[in-house]
Every structure is written in C-alpha cells, then in structure tokens.
Design a protein around this motif. Structure first.
Motif, PDB file in Angstrom:
ATOM      1  N   VAL A  24      52.857  67.873  37.275  1.00 42.21           N
ATOM      2  CA  VAL A  24      54.372  67.560  36.933  1.00 42.21           C
ATOM      3  C   VAL A  24      55.208  68.568  37.378  1.00 42.21           C
ATOM      4  O   VAL A  24      55.159  69.611  36.634  1.00 42.21           O
ATOM      5  N   SER A  25      56.375  68.352  38.537  1.00 44.13           N
ATOM      6  CA  SER A  25      56.835  69.451  38.696  1.00 44.13           C
ATOM      7  C   SER A  25      58.568  68.956  38.408  1.00 44.13           C
ATOM      8  O   SER A  25      59.241  68.550  39.370  1.00 44.13           O
ATOM      9  N   PRO A  26      58.855  69.333  37.083  1.00 42.22           N
ATOM     10  CA  PRO A  26      60.416  68.779  36.846  1.00 42.22           C
ATOM     11  C   PRO A  26      61.607  69.567  37.222  1.00 42.22           C
ATOM     12  O   PRO A  26      62.493  69.051  36.839  1.00 42.22           O
ATOM     13  N   HIS A  27      61.346  70.749  37.687  1.00 46.43           N
ATOM     14  CA  HIS A  27      62.400  71.536  38.351  1.00 46.43           C
ATOM     15  C   HIS A  27      61.975  72.464  39.597  1.00 46.43           C
ATOM     16  O   HIS A  27      61.029  73.183  39.469  1.00 46.43           O
ATOM     17  N   GLY A  28      62.740  72.132  40.599  1.00 52.09           N
ATOM     18  CA  GLY A  28      62.378  72.963  41.875  1.00 52.09           C
ATOM     19  C   GLY A  28      63.491  72.659  43.042  1.00 52.09           C
ATOM     20  O   GLY A  28      64.298  71.982  42.622  1.00 52.09           O
ATOM     21  N   HIS A  29      62.923  73.196  44.204  1.00 53.38           N
ATOM     22  CA  HIS A  29      64.189  73.196  45.093  1.00 53.38           C
ATOM     23  C   HIS A  29      63.524  73.216  46.585  1.00 53.38           C
ATOM     24  O   HIS A  29      63.892  73.535  47.527  1.00 53.38           O
ATOM     25  N   THR A  30      62.497  72.071  46.309  1.00 56.55           N
ATOM     26  CA  THR A  30      62.052  71.676  47.791  1.00 56.55           C
ATOM     27  C   THR A  30      63.086  70.789  48.364  1.00 56.55           C
ATOM     28  O   THR A  30      64.154  70.296  47.774  1.00 56.55           O
ATOM     29  N   ASP A  31      62.898  70.358  49.861  1.00 54.80           N
ATOM     30  CA  ASP A  31      63.889  69.763  50.294  1.00 54.80           C
ATOM     31  C   ASP A  31      63.479  68.226  50.362  1.00 54.80           C
ATOM     32  O   ASP A  31      62.548  67.742  50.945  1.00 54.80           O
ATOM     33  N   PRO A  32      64.528  67.580  49.943  1.00 54.93           N
ATOM     34  CA  PRO A  32      63.876  65.937  49.959  1.00 54.93           C
ATOM     35  C   PRO A  32      64.139  65.462  51.251  1.00 54.93           C
ATOM     36  O   PRO A  32      63.162  64.493  51.584  1.00 54.93           O
ATOM     37  N   ALA A  33      64.532  66.229  52.364  1.00 60.59           N
ATOM     38  CA  ALA A  33      64.375  65.536  53.790  1.00 60.59           C
ATOM     39  C   ALA A  33      62.971  65.544  54.221  1.00 60.59           C
ATOM     40  O   ALA A  33      62.464  64.739  54.808  1.00 60.59           O
TER      41      ALA A  33
END
Ligand SMILES: [Zn+2]
Length: 452
Positions: free
Chosen positions: A18-27
């Motif tokens: 469960v990764s509720p906060h992060g900065h991966t690119d939705p693209a």
C-alpha cells in the motif's frame, strides 16, 4: 531476537504494498511504454544519488544532465553509467545502496557487485531487460504486488493520465493526491499567475478571498473524482494561523501583489488552517511535510532547476506552530492530519506527545533523510512509548524511483519486525501481539489512515 524477527517478518514479507504517498509519474501507467535505459531510469531522477555524487565533486554535466545554459554535457549513456559505477563506493551503508542492491539482485538478477569492471554488464543487462514485457510499468505494478499507488499532482494539473488509467480497463489502482503548494505559497515566483489560472479553471473571481477558497474547493472535488483521498502540503515550517476574514482578504491582496517573507509565511500558515477546514468538510486526509529548505544551493537551482539534490533539512517546531489549527479542529475524530518532519529531535519532544493526545493527529513514517534503517529504529524508539503504534500510519515510500518501491517497503517491514522482536525478547510485548502489530504497520494502518 533474530529468530523472533524472522518469524514476524515471514508473515508480512509478502503482504500487498500500500503506497499512499509518493511521486511516481502517472504517465508511466497511462501509456505503459517501456522504460528507456539504466541511466534515465535509475540515475537521473534519483536526487539521493545526485546529491551524494555532487558531494564527491562529480558534476551533473558529467552525468549527462543539461543545465539551462549551453554548457557541454556528456551524451554517451554508457560512459555516464561507468562514471556512476566508479563512484558506487560512496553509497556503502546508505539506504540508496540497500535499495539499488535490491533492484539489481531481485529484478535484474545481477549477482556481481557494481564496480567499474561490471559497469558494462549492468548497463547491457538492465537495458535488455527493460525492452521485455515483464518490465513495462503495468506488469511491474502487478509483480511488485502493489494494491494501491498514490501519485502527487499540483492544484492546476489536468489529471489526464489518471483519467486515462481509470478508463483503460486496467485493474491497477493509481490515484492522485492534491498538492496545492503552487497556489497557496506566495513565496513562489509564479504564485499570482498560478492563482489567476486557478480562477480561470474554476470560473471564480481571481481577486476575492472567498472566490479563491471556492476555487480550491472545486479543485479538491476534481481531484477526488480522480481517486484522491488525501492532500499534501510541503511547507518550510509547520506554522498555522487563524485570521479573521477581513485580515485574510487583506493578506490575500498583498500576497497577489508580491508579499514579503513574513507575509508569505503568514499566508501559508492561514492556508494550512483553511485546508484543514476543507478536509473537515470533504473528508480528505491532510498531510504536512514540514521543514525542508528547498533549493538551498542557489547555483544548482539557477542552472539545473528543482529536485536535483539541493533540498536540505531544517530545525522544525510543531507545538506552538500547530496550536491555531488544533484549537479549531484538534478534537475532530473525522479529520486526520498526518505529520512528517526532517527534524528527528521533535519526535520525542513534540510530535509523539501531540499525536498521543489530539484525536486528529497521526505521525507519518520517518521521512526522506530518515528513510533508512537506523533512523527508522530511532523513530520507533522515540515515538512508541508516548504515541503507541496506533497513532502512526505505517510506511510511505515517498519516492519517484518506481523500481525501488518493493525495496523500500521491504526495509521498513524488516526494521519494524526487528523493533517488535526486541520488545518480545525483553518481555514488553507478547509475540502474538507483536505479530498483529507487524501486519497493522505493513498493511492495515496505511489503508485505514489514508481511507483507502
Ligand atoms: Zn513526498
């Protein structure tokens, strides 16, 4: 202790992520295109690596990163990778090394150590693997065992990638998070332009305080339509304020005209309170990441822009800073404010006592410079006796490095199990309770805290 820790860990090792906060690119997940190569995937976006390499005198130009001026940069990716391999010893006993070893060994099955002699083997193996279907973003999401992954977008973001993920029929759950710093921080040079765009997007009056708040409410609703359950606020301090409407309207006008540093700080402080008020209305969980000195290195910022390793921790206080907000909403049980700090000294002095008292408060996990084994242990030691486990929210990977997500969760689970094993071995907790806490920390608490 080691035997107990192994038993505890074996029950949480394979739980979903469960990764509720992060900065991966939705693209990545919208387009599902293959990742390009080892350098652009593992080196360039990783500010932990860039920061350490710079500290050893390695220039960003020599790593192929183009500054805004016309300086020559290295173009040969293989040469760049070899340069990284030459400096790999810098990362001994750092979390970057743990995460990279996990990625190299588990994902790419590279068993030899990365060093100048093996640099080409690594470069060729990684690049060849990235061209195969199992290494495409959606396949990796599945093989990593991710149940939900939150990205973070600014208030003006059109969220088109989240829309295309949602309509694509893919089963992965990639949700956005509302991060409005670009329209709530008058310290940013583009603040008034951003507020004007915010007003245009939402059909509100760009000069009225009430119009501005209405615009923010509309954007929060838009983000919720794209899966968001949380907001996130990256502020230099944890200051909050409770101004009258007249004071707020006057401050807003000054902020649009170009606020001084004190006015900008007061405006940010008022906006945390307004965001908390809106969270009480719409149910979005609020996160505060306080205490980063963004862009400490002026030359780096001017030449290379943000997120290149030039952000550093500052001393941060919460007790007085949060009081205006807590006076208004501290007792609300339907409101959650998750606090993060880069100043470890506040854990036992302020944060654990605050979270161990106010119903709305939760402690986020050890963040950024403290996302590391020793610091995670210090976090548990400094918070548990006052706030317990159930005022914390499990782990956040908070990363833009997608490939490192399993490694980061693995480290967090191991460290929590090591801490719990110590409590069991010293007769402070029964092993069946420790086993329950281990599952709570790895899986149940993040889902509950972030309302996922
Ligand atoms: Zn973050």
């Amino acid at each position: 202790m080691r035997r107990i820790a192994i038993r505890l860990f074996s029950a949480v090792e394979c739980l979903p992520i469960v990764s509720p906060h992060g900065h991966t690119d939705p693209a990545w997940f919208a387009n599902d295109a293959p990742f390009e190569d080892a350098v652009s995937l593992l080196l360039w976006p990783d500010h932990y690596l860039l920061r350490m390499l710079m500290s050893a005198g390695v220039t960003l130009e020599s790593l192929g990163i183009q500054p805004s001026d016309a300086a020559a940069v290295e173009r040969d990716r293989r040469v760049i990778w070899r340069r990284f391999a030459e400096q790999y010893h810098l990362f001994r006993a750092t979390p970057s090394r743990h995460w990279l070893e996990h990625v190299f060994g588990k994902l790419f099955e590279l068993k030899l150590r990365l060093e100048p002699e093996t640099a080409d083997l690594y470069f060729d193996t990684i690049n060849a693997a990235l061209r195969t279907p199992p290494f495409k973003p959606r396949a990796l999401y599945d093989s990593f065992g991710i149940e939900v992954l939150a990205t973070t977008e600014g208030a003006l973001d059109p969220l088109q990638h989240h829309r295309s993920i949602a309509t694509s029929g893919w089963s992965g759950r990639v949700i956005t998070t509302f991060r409005p710093d670009d329209v709530t921080d008058p310290g940013r040079p583009d603040f008034s332009d951003n507020v004007r765009r915010l007003a245009e997007l939402t059909g509100q009056d760009p000069s009225s305080w009430q119009g501005y708040l209405a615009a923010l409410r509309k954007r929060r609703a838009f983000f919720r339509e794209h899966g968001a359950t949380a907001t996130d606020h990256g502020h230099p301090t944890a200051a909050t304020a409770d101004l009258t409407e007249r004071q707020a309207q006057a401050l807003f006008a000054r902020a649009l005209a170009g606020a001084n540093a004190a006015e900008a700080e007061l405006f940010r402080a008022q906006m945390l309170t307004e965001m908390a008020r809106m969270s009480c209305e719409d149910g979005m969980v609020m996160q505060l990441h306080a205490g980063a000195w963004r862009n400490h290195n002026d030359t780096l910022l001017r030449r290379f822009g943000r997120d290149k390793g030039g952000d550093l921790p500052t001393q941060t206080n919460f007790m007085a800073a949060l009081k205006p907000l807590l006076d208004l909403f501290g007792a609300r049980r339907d409101f959650t404010l998750i606090l993060f700090t880069l100043d470890e000294s506040t854990y036992s002095r302020e944060l654990a006592p605050l979270a161990g008292h106010y119903p709305c408060l939760r402690l986020g996990p050890a963040w950024w410079f403290h996302d590391a084994p020793e610091a995670m242990l210090r976090y548990r030691r400094n918070t548990t006796e006052t706030a317990g486990f159930y005022n914390t929210v499990g782990f956040n990977d908070d990363t833009r490095a997608f490939f490192s997500i399993p490694a980061r969760h693995d480290v967090a689970r191991r460290i929590d199990c090591a801490y719990l094993a110590e409590l069991v071995a010293t007769r402070r907790l029964d092993e069946d309770e420790a086993a329950e806490v281990a599952v709570d920390l790895a899986y149940r608490l993040p889902k509950a805290a972030y309302r996922l």
